[in-house]
Write a protein that holds these residues in place. Structure first.
Motif, PDB file in Angstrom:
ATOM      1  N   TYR A   1      49.563  53.122  43.943  1.00 25.97           N
ATOM      2  CA  TYR A   1      48.798  51.876  43.973  1.00 25.97           C
ATOM      3  C   TYR A   1      47.665  51.781  43.138  1.00 25.97           C
ATOM      4  O   TYR A   1      46.706  52.919  43.147  1.00 25.97           O
ATOM      5  CB  TYR A   1      48.439  51.596  45.075  1.00 25.97           C
ATOM      6  CG  TYR A   1      49.800  51.207  46.152  1.00 25.97           C
ATOM      7  CD1 TYR A   1      51.029  51.076  45.575  1.00 25.97           C
ATOM      8  CD2 TYR A   1      49.505  51.043  47.561  1.00 25.97           C
ATOM      9  CE1 TYR A   1      51.980  50.946  46.529  1.00 25.97           C
ATOM     10  CE2 TYR A   1      50.672  50.948  48.509  1.00 25.97           C
ATOM     11  CZ  TYR A   1      51.698  50.639  47.918  1.00 25.97           C
ATOM     12  OH  TYR A   1      53.003  50.669  48.775  1.00 25.97           O
ATOM     13  N   ALA A   2      47.313  50.762  42.101  1.00 24.62           N
ATOM     14  CA  ALA A   2      46.034  50.746  41.560  1.00 24.62           C
ATOM     15  C   ALA A   2      44.927  50.004  42.549  1.00 24.62           C
ATOM     16  O   ALA A   2      45.436  49.203  43.499  1.00 24.62           O
ATOM     17  CB  ALA A   2      45.980  49.747  40.288  1.00 24.62           C
TER      18      ALA A   2
ATOM     19  N   GLY B   1      44.280  58.665  39.776  1.00 22.22           N
ATOM     20  CA  GLY B   1      44.441  57.231  39.934  1.00 22.22           C
ATOM     21  C   GLY B   1      43.893  56.381  39.154  1.00 22.22           C
ATOM     22  O   GLY B   1      43.105  56.567  38.261  1.00 22.22           O
ATOM     23  N   GLU B   2      44.394  55.065  39.245  1.00 20.49           N
ATOM     24  CA  GLU B   2      44.143  54.095  38.557  1.00 20.49           C
ATOM     25  C   GLU B   2      42.968  53.257  39.515  1.00 20.49           C
ATOM     26  O   GLU B   2      43.501  52.774  40.478  1.00 20.49           O
ATOM     27  CB  GLU B   2      45.096  53.185  38.331  1.00 20.49           C
ATOM     28  CG  GLU B   2      44.748  52.160  37.351  1.00 20.49           C
ATOM     29  CD  GLU B   2      44.378  52.090  36.002  1.00 20.49           C
ATOM     30  OE1 GLU B   2      44.067  51.254  35.248  1.00 20.49           O
ATOM     31  OE2 GLU B   2      44.601  53.243  35.433  1.00 20.49           O
ATOM     32  N   VAL B   3      41.654  53.051  39.144  1.00 23.15           N
ATOM     33  CA  VAL B   3      40.879  52.596  40.174  1.00 23.15           C
ATOM     34  C   VAL B   3      39.562  51.799  39.258  1.00 23.15           C
ATOM     35  O   VAL B   3      39.071  52.396  38.490  1.00 23.15           O
ATOM     36  CB  VAL B   3      40.245  53.784  41.068  1.00 23.15           C
ATOM     37  CG1 VAL B   3      39.339  54.845  40.400  1.00 23.15           C
ATOM     38  CG2 VAL B   3      39.247  53.001  42.228  1.00 23.15           C
ATOM     39  N   LEU B   4      38.960  51.018  40.137  1.00 19.93           N
ATOM     40  CA  LEU B   4      37.685  50.354  39.685  1.00 19.93           C
ATOM     41  C   LEU B   4      36.931  50.198  40.702  1.00 19.93           C
ATOM     42  O   LEU B   4      37.485  49.972  41.760  1.00 19.93           O
ATOM     43  CB  LEU B   4      37.973  49.047  38.743  1.00 19.93           C
ATOM     44  CG  LEU B   4      38.369  47.657  39.467  1.00 19.93           C
ATOM     45  CD1 LEU B   4      37.448  46.958  40.345  1.00 19.93           C
ATOM     46  CD2 LEU B   4      38.960  46.991  38.549  1.00 19.93           C
ATOM     47  N   GLY B   5      35.478  50.336  40.492  1.00 21.47           N
ATOM     48  CA  GLY B   5      34.708  50.000  42.000  1.00 21.47           C
ATOM     49  C   GLY B   5      33.609  48.906  41.634  1.00 21.47           C
ATOM     50  O   GLY B   5      33.185  48.759  40.360  1.00 21.47           O
ATOM     51  N   LEU B   6      33.348  48.307  42.807  1.00 29.49           N
ATOM     52  CA  LEU B   6      32.262  47.202  42.540  1.00 29.49           C
ATOM     53  C   LEU B   6      31.312  47.294  43.643  1.00 29.49           C
ATOM     54  O   LEU B   6      31.811  47.144  44.708  1.00 29.49           O
ATOM     55  CB  LEU B   6      32.778  45.698  42.420  1.00 29.49           C
ATOM     56  CG  LEU B   6      31.755  44.844  42.372  1.00 29.49           C
ATOM     57  CD1 LEU B   6      30.940  44.852  41.043  1.00 29.49           C
ATOM     58  CD2 LEU B   6      32.430  43.337  42.635  1.00 29.49           C
ATOM     59  N   ALA B   7      30.121  47.584  43.643  1.00 24.09           N
ATOM     60  CA  ALA B   7      29.292  47.775  44.843  1.00 24.09           C
ATOM     61  C   ALA B   7      28.625  46.399  45.275  1.00 24.09           C
ATOM     62  O   ALA B   7      28.373  45.651  44.163  1.00 24.09           O
ATOM     63  CB  ALA B   7      27.986  48.741  44.367  1.00 24.09           C
ATOM     64  N   GLY B   8      28.633  46.192  46.645  1.00 20.68           N
ATOM     65  CA  GLY B   8      27.991  44.851  46.908  1.00 20.68           C
ATOM     66  C   GLY B   8      28.260  44.691  48.366  1.00 20.68           C
ATOM     67  O   GLY B   8      28.989  45.308  49.205  1.00 20.68           O
ATOM     68  N   ASP B   9      27.563  43.751  49.017  1.00 21.65           N
ATOM     69  CA  ASP B   9      27.540  43.165  50.442  1.00 21.65           C
ATOM     70  C   ASP B   9      29.080  42.354  50.572  1.00 21.65           C
ATOM     71  O   ASP B   9      29.265  41.457  49.934  1.00 21.65           O
ATOM     72  CB  ASP B   9      26.265  42.348  50.740  1.00 21.65           C
ATOM     73  CG  ASP B   9      26.482  42.086  52.132  1.00 21.65           C
ATOM     74  OD1 ASP B   9      27.262  42.267  52.928  1.00 21.65           O
ATOM     75  OD2 ASP B   9      25.355  41.502  52.559  1.00 21.65           O
ATOM     76  N   ALA B  10      29.907  43.315  51.470  1.00 20.79           N
ATOM     77  CA  ALA B  10      31.103  42.696  51.576  1.00 20.79           C
ATOM     78  C   ALA B  10      31.074  41.307  52.389  1.00 20.79           C
ATOM     79  O   ALA B  10      32.179  40.247  52.419  1.00 20.79           O
ATOM     80  CB  ALA B  10      31.907  43.486  52.394  1.00 20.79           C
ATOM     81  N   THR B  11      29.994  40.853  52.920  1.00 16.29           N
ATOM     82  CA  THR B  11      29.492  39.558  53.688  1.00 16.29           C
ATOM     83  C   THR B  11      29.462  38.576  52.688  1.00 16.29           C
ATOM     84  O   THR B  11      29.524  37.470  53.167  1.00 16.29           O
ATOM     85  CB  THR B  11      28.823  39.657  54.797  1.00 16.29           C
ATOM     86  OG1 THR B  11      27.349  39.741  54.045  1.00 16.29           O
ATOM     87  CG2 THR B  11      28.825  40.755  55.596  1.00 16.29           C
ATOM     88  N   MET B  12      29.135  38.731  51.429  1.00 16.44           N
ATOM     89  CA  MET B  12      28.766  37.884  50.399  1.00 16.44           C
ATOM     90  C   MET B  12      30.105  37.492  49.655  1.00 16.44           C
ATOM     91  O   MET B  12      30.886  38.111  49.082  1.00 16.44           O
ATOM     92  CB  MET B  12      27.604  38.262  49.560  1.00 16.44           C
ATOM     93  CG  MET B  12      26.724  38.778  50.183  1.00 16.44           C
ATOM     94  SD  MET B  12      25.723  37.451  50.994  1.00 16.44           S
ATOM     95  CE  MET B  12      25.158  36.480  49.534  1.00 16.44           C
ATOM     96  N   ARG B  13      30.161  35.879  49.582  1.00 15.23           N
ATOM     97  CA  ARG B  13      31.376  35.541  48.552  1.00 15.23           C
ATOM     98  C   ARG B  13      31.426  36.111  47.386  1.00 15.23           C
ATOM     99  O   ARG B  13      32.566  36.184  46.642  1.00 15.23           O
ATOM    100  CB  ARG B  13      31.413  34.064  48.654  1.00 15.23           C
ATOM    101  CG  ARG B  13      32.567  33.632  47.920  1.00 15.23           C
ATOM    102  CD  ARG B  13      32.737  32.006  48.126  1.00 15.23           C
ATOM    103  NE  ARG B  13      33.049  31.543  49.544  1.00 15.23           N
ATOM    104  CZ  ARG B  13      34.390  31.679  50.063  1.00 15.23           C
ATOM    105  NH1 ARG B  13      35.127  32.172  49.134  1.00 15.23           N
ATOM    106  NH2 ARG B  13      34.244  31.383  51.280  1.00 15.23           N
ATOM    107  N   SER B  14      30.231  36.040  46.632  1.00 11.94           N
ATOM    108  CA  SER B  14      30.086  36.562  45.164  1.00 11.94           C
ATOM    109  C   SER B  14      30.633  37.843  45.189  1.00 11.94           C
ATOM    110  O   SER B  14      31.144  38.252  44.095  1.00 11.94           O
ATOM    111  CB  SER B  14      28.476  36.444  44.874  1.00 11.94           C
ATOM    112  OG  SER B  14      27.830  37.462  45.712  1.00 11.94           O
ATOM    113  N   THR B  15      30.556  38.795  46.239  1.00 11.72           N
ATOM    114  CA  THR B  15      31.097  40.256  46.062  1.00 11.72           C
ATOM    115  C   THR B  15      32.569  40.016  46.063  1.00 11.72           C
ATOM    116  O   THR B  15      33.235  40.736  45.319  1.00 11.72           O
ATOM    117  CB  THR B  15      30.645  40.885  47.391  1.00 11.72           C
ATOM    118  OG1 THR B  15      29.297  41.242  47.225  1.00 11.72           O
ATOM    119  CG2 THR B  15      31.200  42.468  47.217  1.00 11.72           C
TER     120      THR B  15
END
Length: 249
Positions: free
Chosen positions: A29-30, A53-67
């Protein structure tokens, strides 16, 4: 290389999230990964990349809709779709054990946000893409505490609400091809131990029928099944992983 699914995972930098990420990458899975800690997230992304593996990452607060919005957007821009979502983000804000009469408003609200709001915003943002495609898998990570937990009423209440949200979404979205389920872990070694309460995990293991605590890979086993096509006719269900305890959950 063709990837079977594109999977989003929140809180992928922690022990449970990392175990799930590595497992799903290993079966082709990607992954689009989120964690509030950039160093933890980078470690997982780099490790999966090194393994091919095929992967991307995005740091951020998971409670925020913007994340949630930005992670879904990044996945769609890179792979053109979102096939599955695993909501791992959760835990307790403030002290681990607080009697109900001493619980303050800030810790209540922050804990509810962490366990419930995070799942809500990710389900909504990813769900819109899945609804358009008329298919997808969502797996939430709950807790056996949802049935009631002394001195963790804010945690128990938010996990119970997550269970209800899971079943509500499953009922609403089933006709449009989306399976929504919840994994219910008992005490898991690295999650509670990281809060300085490892003895509680050992005590829990001593009293469960199988005589061992959960390892992160035990949760990854359950998630792998629920994301796969082997669970295509399963929705609105709770899969409890608790060493044989809580059989009624």
């Amino acid at each position: 290389m063709k990837f079977d699914k594109v999977v989003l995972i929140s809180a992928a930098g922690g022990p449970m999230g990392a175990a799930i990420a590595h497992r799903l990458s290993s079966v082709g899975y990607a992954l689009a990964l989120n964690d509030r800690s950039l160093p933890r997230l980078t470690t997982v992304v780099d490790s999966i990349t090194e393994d091919g593996g095929e992967v991307l990452g995005l740091a951020g607060d998971a409670t925020m809709r913007s994340t949630a919005h930005e992670l879904v957007k990044a996945a769609v821009q890179r792979w053109g779709r979102v096939d599955a979502l695993v909501n791992v983000a959760g835990g307790v804000r403030g002290p681990l054990n607080v009697p109900l009469e001493d619980l303050n408003d800030e810790d209540w609200a922050a804990t509810v946000d962490l366990n419930l709001t995070s799942a809500f915003v990710f389900m909504q943002e990813a769900g819109r893409v899945m609804l358009s495609a008329r298919g997808g898998k969502i797996v939430n990570i709950g807790s056996t505490s949802w049935s009631g937990s002394p001195d963790r009423s804010h945690y128990a209440a938010s996990k119970a609400a997550l269970f209800a949200l899971t079943r509500s979404a499953a009922t609403q979205w089933a006709p449009r091809g989306i399976n929504v389920n919840i994994v219910i872990p008992g005490a898991t070694v690295t999650t509670v131990a990281d809060r300085g309460d490892g003895t509680w995990v050992d005590d829990w293991a001593d009293h469960n029928p199988l005589g061992r605590p959960n390892q992160p890979d035990d949760i990854a086993d359950a998630v792998e099944f629920l994301v796969s096509e082997s669970s295509r006719n399963i929705s609105g269900q709770a899969l409890t992983v608790a060493g044989g305890l809580n059989p009624s959950l």
